[in-house]
Design a protein around this motif. Structure first.
Motif, PDB file in Angstrom:
ATOM      1  N   SER A  21       1.777  14.533   1.329  1.00 25.40           N
ATOM      2  CA  SER A  21       1.351  13.629   1.199  1.00 25.40           C
ATOM      3  C   SER A  21       3.130  13.163   2.243  1.00 25.40           C
ATOM      4  O   SER A  21       4.280  12.834   1.241  1.00 25.40           O
ATOM      5  CB  SER A  21       1.202  12.774   1.168  1.00 25.40           C
ATOM      6  N   PRO A  28       3.406   4.743  -1.076  1.00 23.90           N
ATOM      7  CA  PRO A  28       2.212   4.853  -1.236  1.00 23.90           C
ATOM      8  C   PRO A  28       1.477   4.407   0.476  1.00 23.90           C
ATOM      9  O   PRO A  28       0.309   4.759   0.290  1.00 23.90           O
ATOM     10  CB  PRO A  28       1.969   3.285  -1.854  1.00 23.90           C
ATOM     11  N   GLY A  29       2.236   5.202   1.544  1.00 28.92           N
ATOM     12  CA  GLY A  29       1.360   5.029   2.934  1.00 28.92           C
ATOM     13  C   GLY A  29       1.481   4.445   3.802  1.00 28.92           C
ATOM     14  O   GLY A  29       2.188   3.655   3.445  1.00 28.92           O
ATOM     15  N   TRP A  57       1.648   7.788  -4.188  1.00 25.04           N
ATOM     16  CA  TRP A  57       1.266   9.350  -3.128  1.00 25.04           C
ATOM     17  C   TRP A  57       2.286  10.956  -3.901  1.00 25.04           C
ATOM     18  O   TRP A  57       2.654   9.963  -4.805  1.00 25.04           O
ATOM     19  CB  TRP A  57       1.792   9.542  -1.144  1.00 25.04           C
ATOM     20  N   ASN A  58       1.206  11.673  -4.057  1.00 21.65           N
ATOM     21  CA  ASN A  58       2.339  13.080  -4.024  1.00 21.65           C
ATOM     22  C   ASN A  58       2.171  12.744  -5.542  1.00 21.65           C
ATOM     23  O   ASN A  58       3.481  13.092  -6.822  1.00 21.65           O
ATOM     24  CB  ASN A  58       3.164  13.227  -3.475  1.00 21.65           C
ATOM     25  N   ARG A 382      -6.121  12.211  -9.518  1.00 15.80           N
ATOM     26  CA  ARG A 382      -5.454  12.385  -8.547  1.00 15.80           C
ATOM     27  C   ARG A 382      -4.304  13.442  -8.023  1.00 15.80           C
ATOM     28  O   ARG A 382      -4.692  14.108  -6.937  1.00 15.80           O
ATOM     29  CB  ARG A 382      -5.244  11.174  -8.244  1.00 15.80           C
ATOM     30  N   SER A 410      -7.767   5.143  -0.225  1.00 17.18           N
ATOM     31  CA  SER A 410      -6.421   4.596  -0.458  1.00 17.18           C
ATOM     32  C   SER A 410      -5.759   6.365  -1.177  1.00 17.18           C
ATOM     33  O   SER A 410      -5.665   7.330  -0.382  1.00 17.18           O
ATOM     34  CB  SER A 410      -5.559   4.744  -1.719  1.00 17.18           C
ATOM     35  N   GLU A 414      -4.535   8.895   2.023  1.00 14.66           N
ATOM     36  CA  GLU A 414      -3.722  10.142   1.471  1.00 14.66           C
ATOM     37  C   GLU A 414      -4.295  11.664   1.622  1.00 14.66           C
ATOM     38  O   GLU A 414      -2.779  13.103   3.143  1.00 14.66           O
ATOM     39  CB  GLU A 414      -3.717  10.104  -0.337  1.00 14.66           C
ATOM     40  N   ARG A 418      -1.918  14.056   4.201  1.00 14.94           N
ATOM     41  CA  ARG A 418      -1.787  15.697   3.886  1.00 14.94           C
ATOM     42  C   ARG A 418      -2.185  16.657   4.804  1.00 14.94           C
ATOM     43  O   ARG A 418      -1.241  17.957   4.523  1.00 14.94           O
ATOM     44  CB  ARG A 418      -2.085  15.790   2.530  1.00 14.94           C
TER      45      ARG A 418
END
Length: 690
Positions: A21, A28-29, A57-58, A382, A410, A414, A418
């Motif tokens: 991602s 966190p994006g 993320w990830n 997640r 959220s 992602e 991704r």
């Protein structure tokens, strides 16, 4: 890291996420746009509201993460909750900078909090564009809102890409040495769903003073005019041998219809496999017991992949029904979570949300027993589900996300980054009821149009009567477990006693502030509703089906809708088709695919008309590129309706090739008529023929 996960047979399987991602970091994006008083929260029992969270993320379940406030507006005392996945409720309007402490550094995230607003106020829309000239990128955005508002526009650069936006609103090309995403938000009484452009630097060896402008929220081109066909996987093939192979044997029917996308309801190992009685919903498969194993009663993974190949040979894309809001209560993770003597109890207890763990009372929606909700506040959940996403994304063309409203925004942000970052042709369709415009703009390409669906149902009740008694004979009518029946009235505020409510339903998308690139899935029925034919009768079903194929959006047929199946989840009626009904849908689909004025890019226009019944409606569709225009007349009631138009139209009904006019500008219509209106000008408000 321990990649082992329990299987249904008591053994273990290995998996590993295979995609990345964003840039592969924990960042966190994109920036977050929220409202004071709502914030970023994900409480138990939040059945009708948007769920959200702050999350790395990830994610790595063996890693420690921590959130804190770096900057906040004067007077704010808001702080994120503790934990790697946090909630945050801004208490003062303004701009916040949050910090995520992770092993790969401190990542900054902008949270723009807007003042509390009236949720009933129209929500603005915004479209962002950019041009490149003299080594600079200039941003331009168009904002609109239903009513008398005049929205302002705010621009934000993704925190991952640095502060490259200068005071004059331009960005130097030299500052975009990596792909840079810029967002626009329109602000009126409420704030819009953001739009974005991606500035992609020229490749090495080309003009370094140039960047390409890309539009990351646009849907795949193949999905825009797609006609979708949903099958109830274990009821569609021949009942004597229901397998992936016999589904493949029936694909000629879809190809002959003109279907572009096959949506398969779940086919993984599930508690509700073959043999599940209808009083328990039939063999629906929405309670997964193994995410990496197809139902062996349907065949092997190789058989499934052969089905996908057979679809692709016919030009049909395949959409996987992704069910990751919950598992079955017989899933080995849940069995370990509730059994304190299980060796993996401590690992899996926090994989689920609990109302009361001591009582083993799992969080569920609407009392749906047996499908406990997964806990997205746990990074291990997640991490695992991203592995599920990766596994199936390599085998299908898109996902339809079941109970998308139950999973935090959220996570979907992602997933979208991704998958579409890897393959811009990958397609994402959400189930949110009521439909949630927050799911657009960087999360999903297409949404279930529950407002139109509910409007069609209420029209069936108000203008078509009770239809036939077939639903009572099959035992399907008024079943309690229909998902659509669990929600509040999606068409609230629309006058569904008249057929022109379908036009109000389409216009309502703009009032709700849907992202301009959002596509809409138009459906008469699906696996969670009663059959329209059984509920409201043949005449209403003919008109409702025509509505989905002539209004803006992507039409969907639920298996057997076109052949006369009357039970919600009955077997497909192979060998007993209603041939007249089938011909009706074949003609509609053929006209939809061949006439530009009925396709996605064509405008919807209200036109003056008079009808002798409230069950009839007329409207126009115009394709600006070809200047092709049609008038569509629908009638949901029994018998024939007479509709008088104020414009001249062609005498031939394009759908059936016969005259649709009783006399000039007067249409006699049983269920649907589609008439050419390609004139060269207007006379007294009417369009004349050439």
């Amino acid at each position: 890291m321990d990649w082992r996960r329990l299987r249904t047979d008591g053994g273990e399987t290995e998996f590993k996420t295979s995609f990345e991602s964003g840039d592969g970091s924990s960042h966190p994006g994109p920036p977050r746009f929220v409202t004071v008083g709502e914030g970023i929260v994900d409480p138990n029992g939040n059945e009708m509201e948007t769920r959200d969270s702050l999350a790395p993320w990830n994610p790595d379940s063996d890693t420690t993460y921590d959130w804190r406030v770096l900057e906040s507006p004067p007077g704010s005392t808001a702080v994120p909750t503790d934990g790697p996945v946090a909630e945050f409720e801004p208490d003062v309007p303004g701009e916040y900078t949050l910090g995520l402490e992770a092993p790969d550094g401190t990542h900054e995230l902008t949270v723009r909090a807007f003042p509390e607003a009236d949720d009933d106020a129209p929500r603005p829309q915004v479209e962002l564009d950019a041009t490149v000239e003299d080594g600079r990128v200039s941003l331009s955005a168009t904002a609109s809102v239903v009513g008398t508002g005049d929205p302002d526009i705010e621009f934000y650069v993704d925190d991952r890409h640095g502060d490259v936006l200068e005071a004059d609103g331009t960005i130097p090309v030299s500052a975009t040495d990596e792909p840079t995403r810029v967002y626009a938000v329109a602000v009126d009484e409420r704030h819009s769903v953001p739009d974005a452009v991606e500035l992609v630097p020229a490749s090495e060896g080309t003009d370094t003073q140039s960047v390409a402008i890309e539009y990351p929220f646009e849907p795949p081109e193949w999905a825009v005019d797609a006609i979708v066909y949903e099958i109830f996987t274990r009821r569609f093939p021949d009942q004597d041998d229901p397998t992936f192979e016999t589904i493949a044997d029936r694909l000629d029917h879809l190809e002959d219809l003109g279907i572009d996308v096959l949506w398969l309801t779940p086919f993984l190992a599930a508690e509700s496999g073959f043999g599940t009685p209808m009083e328990a919903g039939g063999p629906h498969g929405y309670n997964t017991t193994d995410y990496f194993r197809v139902d062996p009663d349907l065949g092997t993974m190789a058989d499934f992949e052969a089905l996908v190949d057979a679809c692709h040979e016919r030009g049909i894309r395949v959409v996987f029904d992704l069910v990751i809001n919950h598992t079955a209560e017989t899933h080995p993770f849940y069995e370990a979570a509730v059994d304190e003597s299980h060796p993996d109890h401590e690992r899996y207890r926090d994989w689920y949300r609990w109302v009361d763990f001591d009582e083993r009372d799992a969080d569920t929606y609407f009392g749906w027993d047996g499908i406990p909700n997964l806990n997205y506040a746990n990074p291990a959940v997640r991490e695992y589900l991203l592995g599920v996403v990766d596994f199936w994304a390599g085998r299908v063309d898109g996902f339809r996300a079941d109970v998308a409203w139950g999973v935090p925004l959220s996570f979907w942000t992602e997933v979208s980054d991704r998958l579409t970052g890897r393959d811009s042709d990958f397609f994402l369709l959400d189930e949110t009821l009521p439909s949630d415009t927050e799911m657009g703009g960087g999360r999903f390409h297409m949404h279930h149009d529950d407002v139109l669906h509910d409007t069609l149902e209420q029209l069936g009740e108000s203008v078509a009567g009770d239809g036939t008694d077939e639903s009572d004979e099959t035992g399907r009518k008024d079943e309690e477990d229909a998902v659509a029946d669990e929600f509040t009235d999606s068409a609230a505020g629309l006058d569904t006693t008249t057929a022109d409510a379908i036009l109000e339903a389409i216009e309502d998308r703009q009032r709700r502030g849907a992202h301009p690139d959002s596509e809409w899935l138009l459906y008469v029925e699906n696996h969670d509703t009663d059959r329209y034919l059984a509920e409201y009768g043949r005449d209403a079903q003919l008109a409702a089906g025509a509505a989905t194929l002539t209004l803006p959006g992507s039409p969907m047929l639920y298996y057997g809708q076109e052949t006369g199946v009357t039970g919600r989840r009955d077997p497909m009626n192979w060998g007993a088709f209603d041939e007249d009904l089938l011909e009706h849908y074949e003609r509609l689909i053929d006209l939809r695919k061949s006439h530009p004025a009925l396709q996605a890019g064509a405008d919807l226009e209200r036109i003056p008309y008079e009808a002798d019944t409230a069950a009839a409606v007329a409207f126009a569709r115009t394709d600006s590129e070809t200047d092709r225009r049609v008038v569509v007349v629908l009638h949901f009631g029994t018998g024939t309706a007479t509709v008088e138009l104020e414009e001249s139209v062609g005498e031939t009904d394009l759908l059936i090739g016969t005259d649709g006019l009783e006399w000039e500008r007067t249409v006699a219509v049983d269920s649907v008529a589609v008439l050419d209106a390609d004139g060269d000008g207007h006379v007294d408000g009417s369009r004349t023929l050439e």
